[in-house]
Design an enzyme around this catalytic site. Structure first.
Site, PDB file in Angstrom:
ATOM      1  N   SER A 174       0.845  -1.192   0.000  1.00 53.52           N
ATOM      2  CA  SER A 174       0.000   0.000   0.000  1.00 53.52           C
ATOM      3  C   SER A 174       0.889   1.253   0.000  1.00 53.52           C
ATOM      4  CB  SER A 174      -0.965  -0.046   1.192  1.00 53.52           C
ATOM      5  OG  SER A 174      -2.000   0.886   1.037  1.00 53.52           O
ATOM      6  N   HIS A 195      -7.858  -5.605   0.292  1.00 52.36           N
ATOM      7  CA  HIS A 195      -6.649  -4.806   0.436  1.00 52.36           C
ATOM      8  C   HIS A 195      -5.604  -5.501   1.299  1.00 52.36           C
ATOM      9  CE1 HIS A 195      -4.341  -1.183  -0.010  1.00 52.36           C
ATOM     10  NE2 HIS A 195      -4.249  -1.014   1.292  1.00 52.36           N
TER      11      HIS A 195
END
Length: 259
Positions: free
Chosen positions: A100, A233
């Site tokens: 990320s 995610h």
């Protein structure tokens, strides 16, 4: 444990939770956490990759034992800190892994290392769209409740921790700094990377759709591989064994030049 304490005391940016199985021949895997993340989140990854690399996990300021330190709120400021902290390992074969926000840091750090003539052996980018994919990212402007709700929705932090007002007060400053860094980051055009790149992502990640993650290919002239995993995610927690195996394969390929 002695080695871990010594490393922590000497270099607050770096945690080494597990000694490498082959300290003289192992590559150095540098793990760059996500926004709001701490080094300890990646303890399982370090444990299971210690047979393949010396795993150094970055601890950004503003969290855990670095809670009293202000965290940089720009990508360049964070890269400055990580780059300086890695000086003792610059002569070793480095592989960078970022998830990320950490993927953006890993990419920008690779650009710097290449420019200085100390290119890493490989770059592993996880859970992040290419910076060439335009998207208005203003999460750092949300109020506290909305920002925490966003973090809960991504499932990257234990929701019981986020419900505690005292812990919220501890977490929010670093979280806001990280989201400001990501939200204000703008990609500056420059030479394509020469470093081999491996991209990993969750196939149902709302923050990095598969085509957006695959667009990293446009930023390197080196070898490129892509792997998608079931999950969102934080697929890397949901698919820990598969992800660990993929990173181990990448490390071997980077070291042998077969990527």
């Amino acid at each position: 444990m002695t080695t871990l304490r010594a490393t922590t005391a000497a270099n607050p940016w770096i945690r080494r939770f597990h000694p490498p199985a082959r300290p003289d021949t192992s590559p150095v895997l540098v793990v760059l956490p996500h926004a709001g993340g701490s080094a300890s989140y990646y303890f399982p990854l370090s444990r299971d990759l210690a047979a393949h690399a010396e795993v150094l996990t970055v601890q950004y300021p503003g969290r855990q034992e670095r809670l009293s330190e202000p965290s940089p709120d720009t990508i360049s400021g964070l890269v400055d800190g990580v780059e300086g902290a890695l000086a003792p390992w610059r002569e070793r074969p480095l592989v960078l892994f970022g998830h990320s926000m950490g993927a953006v840091l890993a990419y920008e750090l690779t650009r710097r290392l290449e420019a200085s003539g100390a290119a890493p052996r490989g770059l592993i980018l996880s859970g992040r769209r290419s910076p060439l994919v335009p998207r208005h990212d203003d999460l750092h402007t949300l109020d506290d409740d909305a920002l925490l709700a966003h973090v809960r929705a991504l499932s990257g932090t234990d929701t019981t921790l986020l419900a505690d007002p005292e812990l919220q007060a501890m977490i929010l400053p670093a979280l806001r700094s990280d989201y400001h860094a990501v939200g204000t980051y703008r990609h500056e055009p420059g030479p394509l990377l020469r470093t081999p790149v491996s991209v990993l992502c969750g196939e149902s990640d709302p923050r990095a759709a598969v085509p957006e993650a695959m667009a990293w290919r446009e930023l390197t002239e080196g070898a490129f591989t892509f792997r998608g995993f079931p999950g969102g995610h934080f697929y890397l927690a949901e698919r820990h064994e598969a992800v660990t195996s993929a990173i181990a394969d990448d490390l071997k390929a980077f070291m042998t030049g077969s990527h």
